[in-house]
Design a protein around this motif. Structure first.
Motif, PDB file in Angstrom:
ATOM      1  N   ALA A  15       0.840  -1.186   0.000  1.00 53.79           N
ATOM      2  CA  ALA A  15       0.000   0.000   0.000  1.00 53.79           C
ATOM      3  C   ALA A  15       0.882   1.244   0.000  1.00 53.79           C
ATOM      4  O   ALA A  15       1.776   1.385   0.829  1.00 53.79           O
ATOM      5  N   ILE A  29      -1.863  -6.148   0.605  1.00 50.80           N
ATOM      6  CA  ILE A  29      -2.337  -5.887   1.966  1.00 50.80           C
ATOM      7  C   ILE A  29      -1.687  -6.917   2.878  1.00 50.80           C
ATOM      8  O   ILE A  29      -1.944  -8.120   2.761  1.00 50.80           O
ATOM      9  N   GLY A  40     -13.175  -5.845   7.930  1.00 51.19           N
ATOM     10  CA  GLY A  40     -12.004  -5.683   7.094  1.00 51.19           C
ATOM     11  C   GLY A  40     -12.169  -6.385   5.757  1.00 51.19           C
ATOM     12  O   GLY A  40     -11.786  -5.859   4.709  1.00 51.19           O
ATOM     13  N   ARG A  43     -14.418  -4.356   3.588  1.00 53.86           N
ATOM     14  CA  ARG A  43     -13.729  -3.174   3.070  1.00 53.86           C
ATOM     15  C   ARG A  43     -12.833  -3.555   1.890  1.00 53.86           C
ATOM     16  O   ARG A  43     -12.810  -2.857   0.866  1.00 53.86           O
ATOM     17  N   VAL A  44     -12.124  -4.666   2.009  1.00 50.08           N
ATOM     18  CA  VAL A  44     -11.255  -5.100   0.919  1.00 50.08           C
ATOM     19  C   VAL A  44     -12.085  -5.447  -0.319  1.00 50.08           C
ATOM     20  O   VAL A  44     -11.720  -5.104  -1.455  1.00 50.08           O
ATOM     21  N   THR A  78      -5.088   3.467  -0.853  1.00 50.97           N
ATOM     22  CA  THR A  78      -4.158   3.403   0.270  1.00 50.97           C
ATOM     23  C   THR A  78      -4.715   4.145   1.485  1.00 50.97           C
ATOM     24  O   THR A  78      -4.640   3.647   2.627  1.00 50.97           O
ATOM     25  N   THR A  80      -7.792   4.569   2.268  1.00 47.27           N
ATOM     26  CA  THR A  80      -8.870   3.768   2.837  1.00 47.27           C
ATOM     27  C   THR A  80      -8.312   2.606   3.641  1.00 47.27           C
ATOM     28  O   THR A  80      -8.823   2.279   4.726  1.00 47.27           O
ATOM     29  N   LEU A  81      -7.266   1.962   3.145  1.00 47.44           N
ATOM     30  CA  LEU A  81      -6.645   0.863   3.889  1.00 47.44           C
ATOM     31  C   LEU A  81      -6.053   1.353   5.207  1.00 47.44           C
ATOM     32  O   LEU A  81      -6.174   0.681   6.243  1.00 47.44           O
ATOM     33  N   LEU A  86      -5.593  -1.475   7.920  1.00 46.68           N
ATOM     34  CA  LEU A  86      -5.017  -2.529   7.100  1.00 46.68           C
ATOM     35  C   LEU A  86      -3.712  -2.116   6.447  1.00 46.68           C
ATOM     36  O   LEU A  86      -3.133  -2.879   5.667  1.00 46.68           O
ATOM     37  N   ALA A  87      -3.248  -0.929   6.729  1.00 48.31           N
ATOM     38  CA  ALA A  87      -1.959  -0.434   6.226  1.00 48.31           C
ATOM     39  C   ALA A  87      -1.549   0.720   7.118  1.00 48.31           C
ATOM     40  O   ALA A  87      -2.336   1.210   7.953  1.00 48.31           O
TER      41      ALA A  87
END
Length: 449
Positions: A15, A29, A40, A43-44, A78, A80-81, A86-87
């Motif tokens: 990311a 990810i 999660g 979201r992905v 990115t 959003t992650l 998640l990042a």
């Protein structure tokens, strides 16, 4: 054999630091503990639909990938992650979070320890210390707690393998390899393991700069300088103890850790991802993702009828698709010259005597072998629209004698594979596993050359 420049793999995407591919940008990810919450996963799935190809790819390290990303959408993805946890930012910190962990050790009574807390603590240390941004992109930490989702066979630069000792559970610390091949430095308490791994990583960063060409992996450093710089850490005691249980990887179906779902070629559709999230929410549980590209649902059998009908999900052991590993190939990858995923699924259906759910058959769109960098019993590697057949080696063979056929058209491959299996069966004891017979066929072929 050295890899030609035009076949070299790119740096690991992440990311904020995506990699260009044939169908757009590719972003990864990282799942530090091998776990993903229902929210999660939703979201992905939404990001894959909104910005990517509509598929969630599961990697051979148990991480996730989104591909087909437009350059202008990557920054939003990115962000959003990062917002979803998640990042992390900056991208330089995200890039060094290469940690593998036994994903379902907490669900498995035969695992010695759940290493997830230590993996997450190490992750925070790597993120918070700018010095670790100098770690090479593929430098990897491994936490092996044992049990069904053990990581004994995962290659790591620095690894911690659970062992049972008279004093209690300890981590055996090793450098450069699997649990069987890594150079052992000694044991430490779980409470000390993060400090030990951090110190080893800092020593690596210091020592690599002493070389004319700085080492990119721990093995390169040890081969050049030896392991003496890593000896004598204060928190390490003599190695010893009983290693954690290392059973075969879980197959689809019910296991002691939960219900296992295979994912054909590691390509999870977003509709299936949402159905899995619904099932997890019913049980208030968290998804576990394995390096074998399988999903573990911790509680109960699959009850959602949509999951039973999802074409990419595998519910029973022995499914031919479990044997196949394939990269995107053409047109998803600029290096690919064949439709590897389509071919792999076609061959799995046509040659079930080879694709028996256990033998590993690697179908690679080019000699880089990105989907499976290690050795495999059977490899079909594409060159200019045709396939070469390689036994007991990598996509770019370490020994040219391992390449036993060249220039096969995709439609010629099934008959060639059937002949290979027949030859192996005719020249092996009745109780010998097919994979061992294939290796012997490869050895006999080399001897004739």
């Amino acid at each position: 054999m050295p890899i030609p420049d035009h076949y070299r793999r790119g740096a690991c995407p992440s990311a904020g630091n995506p990699m260009a591919s044939g169908d757009g940008l590719l972003s990864r990810i990282r799942l530090i503990d091998g776990r993903l919450t229902p929210s999660g996963l939703r979201r992905v799935a939404a990001l894959a639909d909104e910005h990517g190809s509509g598929l969630i790819e599961i990697t051979g390290r148990g991480n996730l990938q989104l591909r087909g990303l437009a350059e202008e959408a990557e920054a939003e993805l990115t962000a959003t992650l990062v917002d979803a946890g998640l990042a992390v930012e900056p991208a330089a910190s995200e890039a060094v979070r290469n940690i593998q962990c036994s994903a379902a050790a907490d669900l498995d009574p035969q695992a010695l320890i759940d290493p997830a807390p230590q993996a997450r603590a190490l992750d925070q240390r790597l993120i918070s210390d700018d010095r670790f941004r100098a770690l090479p992109p593929k430098f990897r930490f491994v936490f092996n707690g044992g049990g069904l989702t053990h990581l004994a066979d995962a290659d790591g630069d620095i690894r911690a393998d659970a062992v049972s000792t008279p004093e209690g559970t300890r981590y055996c610390i090793g450098l450069a390899g699997t649990s069987a091949t890594a150079q052992s430095l000694g044991n430490c308490k779980p409470s000390q393991v993060v400090d030990v791994l951090v110190e080893l990583a800092l020593i690596f960063l210091e020592e690599r700069q002493r070389l004319i060409t700085p080492a990119r992996r721990m093995r390169q450093l040890i081969d050049a300088s030896g392991s003496s710089p890593f000896a004598g850490l204060r928190d390490l005691s003599r190695p010893g103890g009983v290693t954690a249980d290392h059973p075969p990887a879980p197959e689809p179906g019910r296991t002691r850790a939960g219900t296992v779902l295979g994912v054909a070629l590691g390509c999870l559709g977003t509709n299936s991802a949402r159905l899995i999230a619904e099932q997890l929410e019913v049980h208030n549980s968290t998804l576990r993702i394995t390096p074998q590209r399988c999903l573990i649902m911790p509680h109960g059998p699959v009850t959602n009828p949509g999951l039973a009908e999802a074409p990419e999900l595998i519910h029973t052991p022995g499914d031919p698709r479990l044997s196949a590993i394939a990269c995107p190939g053409m047109p998803g990858c600029a290096s690919g010259s064949t439709a590897t995923r389509r071919d792999a699924l076609d061959w799995a259906e046509q040659v079930p005597e080879l694709f028996d759910g256990r033998n590993l058959v690697h179908v690679s769109g080019c000699p880089k072998g990105c989907a499976h960098p290690g050795r495999a019993p059977v490899v079909l590697v594409a060159r200019e629209g045709r396939y070469d057949l390689v036994l007991d080696d990598r996509a770019l063979p370490e020994e040219e004698g391992h390449r036993i056929a060249s220039g096969l058209l995709p439609e010629e491959v099934p008959d060639t594979l059937r002949a290979l299996v027949s030859t192996a069966a005719l020249n092996s004891p009745g109780d010998e596993p097919l994979v061992q017979s294939l290796v012997r066929v490869a050895q006999a072929s080399r001897n004739r050359r």
